[in-house]
Design a protein around this motif. Structure first.
Motif, PDB file in Angstrom:
ATOM      1  N   LEU A 117       0.825  -1.211   0.000  1.00 46.40           N
ATOM      2  CA  LEU A 117       0.000   0.000   0.000  1.00 46.40           C
ATOM      3  C   LEU A 117       0.859   1.261   0.000  1.00 46.40           C
ATOM      4  O   LEU A 117       0.546   2.239  -0.696  1.00 46.40           O
ATOM      5  N   ASP A 118       1.947   1.248   0.753  1.00 46.38           N
ATOM      6  CA  ASP A 118       2.763   2.457   0.867  1.00 46.38           C
ATOM      7  C   ASP A 118       3.520   2.760  -0.414  1.00 46.38           C
ATOM      8  O   ASP A 118       3.588   3.914  -0.856  1.00 46.38           O
ATOM      9  N   PHE A 119       4.103   1.753  -1.052  1.00 50.43           N
ATOM     10  CA  PHE A 119       4.915   2.080  -2.233  1.00 50.43           C
ATOM     11  C   PHE A 119       4.053   2.509  -3.411  1.00 50.43           C
ATOM     12  O   PHE A 119       4.492   3.305  -4.241  1.00 50.43           O
ATOM     13  N   VAL A 120       2.809   2.021  -3.473  1.00 49.93           N
ATOM     14  CA  VAL A 120       1.931   2.450  -4.563  1.00 49.93           C
ATOM     15  C   VAL A 120       1.285   3.794  -4.249  1.00 49.93           C
ATOM     16  O   VAL A 120       1.089   4.616  -5.151  1.00 49.93           O
ATOM     17  N   GLN A 121       0.975   4.042  -2.990  1.00 48.12           N
ATOM     18  CA  GLN A 121       0.239   5.259  -2.625  1.00 48.12           C
ATOM     19  C   GLN A 121       1.132   6.407  -2.177  1.00 48.12           C
ATOM     20  O   GLN A 121       0.640   7.519  -1.978  1.00 48.12           O
ATOM     21  N   ILE A 122       2.435   6.152  -2.040  1.00 51.86           N
ATOM     22  CA  ILE A 122       3.370   7.230  -1.690  1.00 51.86           C
ATOM     23  C   ILE A 122       4.447   7.268  -2.769  1.00 51.86           C
ATOM     24  O   ILE A 122       5.468   6.577  -2.683  1.00 51.86           O
ATOM     25  N   PRO A 123       4.256   8.057  -3.809  1.00 53.20           N
ATOM     26  CA  PRO A 123       5.201   8.057  -4.940  1.00 53.20           C
ATOM     27  C   PRO A 123       6.454   8.870  -4.645  1.00 53.20           C
ATOM     28  O   PRO A 123       6.466   9.721  -3.748  1.00 53.20           O
ATOM     29  N   TYR A 124       7.489   8.582  -5.408  1.00 54.10           N
ATOM     30  CA  TYR A 124       8.700   9.384  -5.349  1.00 54.10           C
ATOM     31  C   TYR A 124       9.218   9.542  -6.776  1.00 54.10           C
ATOM     32  O   TYR A 124       9.741   8.602  -7.369  1.00 54.10           O
ATOM     33  N   PHE A 125       9.026  10.724  -7.331  1.00 53.18           N
ATOM     34  CA  PHE A 125       9.443  10.995  -8.710  1.00 53.18           C
ATOM     35  C   PHE A 125      10.431  12.159  -8.719  1.00 53.18           C
ATOM     36  O   PHE A 125      10.231  13.162  -8.026  1.00 53.18           O
ATOM     37  N   THR A 126      11.493  12.021  -9.499  1.00 50.54           N
ATOM     38  CA  THR A 126      12.411  13.131  -9.738  1.00 50.54           C
ATOM     39  C   THR A 126      12.771  13.144 -11.218  1.00 50.54           C
ATOM     40  O   THR A 126      12.614  12.139 -11.924  1.00 50.54           O
ATOM     41  N   GLN A 127      13.258  14.275 -11.676  1.00 50.05           N
ATOM     42  CA  GLN A 127      13.675  14.392 -13.068  1.00 50.05           C
ATOM     43  C   GLN A 127      14.757  13.371 -13.407  1.00 50.05           C
ATOM     44  O   GLN A 127      14.724  12.717 -14.453  1.00 50.05           O
ATOM     45  N   ALA A 128      15.711  13.235 -12.499  1.00 43.21           N
ATOM     46  CA  ALA A 128      16.832  12.326 -12.749  1.00 43.21           C
ATOM     47  C   ALA A 128      16.354  10.878 -12.847  1.00 43.21           C
ATOM     48  O   ALA A 128      16.798  10.122 -13.717  1.00 43.21           O
ATOM     49  N   LYS A 129      15.430  10.490 -11.973  1.00 42.92           N
ATOM     50  CA  LYS A 129      14.950   9.114 -11.992  1.00 42.92           C
ATOM     51  C   LYS A 129      14.083   8.833 -13.215  1.00 42.92           C
ATOM     52  O   LYS A 129      14.095   7.722 -13.754  1.00 42.92           O
ATOM     53  N   VAL A 130      13.334   9.830 -13.674  1.00 41.76           N
ATOM     54  CA  VAL A 130      12.546   9.656 -14.900  1.00 41.76           C
ATOM     55  C   VAL A 130      13.480   9.452 -16.088  1.00 41.76           C
ATOM     56  O   VAL A 130      13.262   8.564 -16.927  1.00 41.76           O
ATOM     57  N   GLN A 131      14.530  10.258 -16.173  1.00 43.38           N
ATOM     58  CA  GLN A 131      15.486  10.110 -17.277  1.00 43.38           C
ATOM     59  C   GLN A 131      16.188   8.768 -17.227  1.00 43.38           C
ATOM     60  O   GLN A 131      16.386   8.113 -18.259  1.00 43.38           O
ATOM     61  N   ARG A 132      16.556   8.340 -16.024  1.00 44.05           N
ATOM     62  CA  ARG A 132      17.244   7.052 -15.881  1.00 44.05           C
ATOM     63  C   ARG A 132      16.328   5.909 -16.307  1.00 44.05           C
ATOM     64  O   ARG A 132      16.782   4.958 -16.962  1.00 44.05           O
ATOM     65  N   GLU A 133      15.047   6.010 -15.993  1.00 42.94           N
ATOM     66  CA  GLU A 133      14.113   4.934 -16.317  1.00 42.94           C
ATOM     67  C   GLU A 133      13.951   4.767 -17.820  1.00 42.94           C
ATOM     68  O   GLU A 133      13.688   3.659 -18.305  1.00 42.94           O
ATOM     69  N   LYS A 134      14.104   5.845 -18.567  1.00 42.26           N
ATOM     70  CA  LYS A 134      13.950   5.761 -20.018  1.00 42.26           C
ATOM     71  C   LYS A 134      14.935   4.755 -20.619  1.00 42.26           C
ATOM     72  O   LYS A 134      14.577   3.992 -21.521  1.00 42.26           O
ATOM     73  N   GLY A 135      16.159   4.767 -20.123  1.00 47.42           N
ATOM     74  CA  GLY A 135      17.144   3.816 -20.639  1.00 47.42           C
ATOM     75  C   GLY A 135      16.763   2.381 -20.333  1.00 47.42           C
ATOM     76  O   GLY A 135      16.945   1.482 -21.166  1.00 47.42           O
ATOM     77  N   ILE A 136      16.200   2.154 -19.137  1.00 48.50           N
ATOM     78  CA  ILE A 136      15.782   0.805 -18.752  1.00 48.50           C
ATOM     79  C   ILE A 136      14.618   0.350 -19.624  1.00 48.50           C
ATOM     80  O   ILE A 136      14.595  -0.784 -20.117  1.00 48.50           O
ATOM     81  N   ILE A 137      13.645   1.230 -19.839  1.00 50.87           N
ATOM     82  CA  ILE A 137      12.481   0.894 -20.665  1.00 50.87           C
ATOM     83  C   ILE A 137      12.910   0.662 -22.111  1.00 50.87           C
ATOM     84  O   ILE A 137      12.397  -0.243 -22.785  1.00 50.87           O
ATOM     85  N   ASP A 138      13.854   1.447 -22.595  1.00 56.84           N
ATOM     86  CA  ASP A 138      14.346   1.271 -23.968  1.00 56.84           C
ATOM     87  C   ASP A 138      14.909  -0.136 -24.159  1.00 56.84           C
ATOM     88  O   ASP A 138      14.684  -0.773 -25.201  1.00 56.84           O
ATOM     89  N   GLN A 139      15.642  -0.641 -23.168  1.00 57.50           N
ATOM     90  CA  GLN A 139      16.185  -1.996 -23.259  1.00 57.50           C
ATOM     91  C   GLN A 139      15.058  -3.026 -23.318  1.00 57.50           C
ATOM     92  O   GLN A 139      15.119  -4.003 -24.074  1.00 57.50           O
TER      93      GLN A 139
END
Length: 430
Positions: A117-139
């Protein structure tokens, strides 16, 4: 808590909608040692266009899947690490219409429930983490693009629903993922990850009152988001005339996929589930290993054990996909089309086969009732009324051949057919 009783199976489902809008479903299973929980969000890949508080919003394809990935990545830890420490198995997946987060454990249920419940209902987003995730999703996308089965499936759906959100892979593509911004992620989360747009289903070893108290305590620690006005927008242009899409990939044998897009009006709620089960039985009668047609295809060496079919009945659309590897792709396609064309006239004469198929499906359901993962996988809390595996069995038991006949005509009389063939450039077309 509301109680839904299933006396034929000695099972009970406890239901409660909390003050913040989250609906909780608890199904205790006597004699089980494990507990499985699924936190579902009524949000999938098709929900990239919507009206929010009167304003039109268009987001990049793949954002629901992107957001699913981001939920596990916190400030200084990965959520999977927390589940691993408790001995729980955890996972998540995004479909066309839903995002589910789940865990299964034999111990520390309360601790794992709080993590979920906590990890889904308490988000943590940053610009750096969004950019980093793009590379993972691209793979991940590159992996999908090199998978012939995945490409056959999504190219078929794209042919069935051209120029629509369904023409996109659930993960999007590298170009659309690159367009996702921090603001997109935050907006998608605020819009869809709301308690009233979620359901929590837990089954296995549990005490309903105790577990409900845990959940209520957890939810009281969180603020309730302000109300919004949301209208989903799903525009599906008319299907194009039948096309044949040939794709070259490195495959040992040609792969063919035949797609059928439904254009008939599907009922909602349990009536929609009855329609879905009837269509599934229809395909089983003509394409399962028990059918005469399958036997002929197999002994003519046109299909093998890679042959399969599936039927998807989702929010706003429904389609069937038939696929398999074959050395005779054109012959298989032509034979399948003839089988489909013959279904409306032949199905009424299959009373014996229908009863045998019902009995086999009933046995499959009984087997699934011994698995909390299967029970949770069959649960749907987003069709206006909760539907469990026990509801499905009751529908199947009451299903008649006339019901299947009517559903077959409704679906097939208006269906649009598309085909996809994947083969090496040096392979003959058969």
């Amino acid at each position: 808590m509301e109680l839904i009783d299933y006396p034929n199976y000695n099972e009970k489902l406890f239901v409660q909608t909390l003050s913040n809008g989250l609906t909780v479903y608890l199904q205790p299973k006597a004699g089980f040692n494990k507990t499985t929980a699924v936190l579902g969000v009524n949000y999938g890949s098709i929900d990239s266009q919507f009206m929010l508080n009167g304003e039109k919003v268009v987001q990049p394809a793949g954002i629901a899947h992107f957001l699913e990935h981001k939920m596990f990545d916190k400030k200084d830890y990965d959520v999977f690490e927390l589940f691993n420490k408790t001995g729980a198995r955890s996972n998540a997946f995004t479909s066309f219409t839903k995002t589910n987060y789940l865990f299964s454990t034999a111990e520390s249920v309360k601790e794992n429930l709080d993590i979920l419940l906590d990890f889904v209902q308490i988000p943590y987003f940053t610009q750096a983490k969004v950019q980093r995730e793009k590379g993972i999703i691209d793979q991940e996308i590159n992996m999908y693009q090199n998978d012939p089965d995945n490409q056959a499936y999504f190219k078929t759906i794209a042919s069935l629903y051209p120029n629509s959100v369904l023409a996109n892979d659930i993960a999007g593509d590298i170009q659309t993922v690159d367009k996702i911004t921090l603001e997109d992620v935050e907006l998608a989360y605020r819009t869809f990850y709301r308690p009233e747009n979620m359901s929590l289903f837990i089954t296995g070893k549990l005490d309903p009152s105790e577990v409900m108290n845990w959940i209520e305590d957890n939810q009281r620690r969180k603020s309730t988001p302000a109300p919004i006005s949301l209208q989903r927008r799903l525009t599906l242009p008319e299907a194009s005339k039948e096309t044949v899409l040939h794709t070259k990939m490195d495959v040992s044998r040609p792969k063919i996929t035949l797609g059928l897009r439904g254009s008939d009006q599907v009922p909602t709620g349990r009536d929609g589930l009855k329609y879905e089960i009837a269509i599934s039985v229809m395909f089983d009668l003509f394409l399962s290993e028990n059918s005469v047609e399958y036997d002929k295809l197999y002994h003519d060496e046109i299909i093998d054990d890679t042959f399969s079919w599936e039927f998807e009945n989702e929010r706003g659309f429904h389609f069937a996909v038939i696929n398999g590897d074959t050395d005779k792709p054109l012959e298989l396609i032509n034979r399948l089309k003839q089988i489909i064309a013959d279904i409306p006239t032949k199905i009424g004469h299959l009373q014996t086969e229908f009863q045998l198929q019902k009995n086999e499906l009933f046995g499959n359901y009984i087997e699934m009732m011994d698995s909390e993962e299967a029970i949770s996988g069959q649960f749907d809390g987003f069709i206006g009324e909760p539907v469990t595996i026990y509801d499905e069995v009751e529908i199947l038991k009451s299903l008649t051949l006339e019901d299947v006949f009517e559903a077959a005509h409704s679906f097939l009389d208006q269906a649009t057919v598309q085909e996809v063939m994947i083969q090496n450039s040096d392979q003959p077309k058969g």
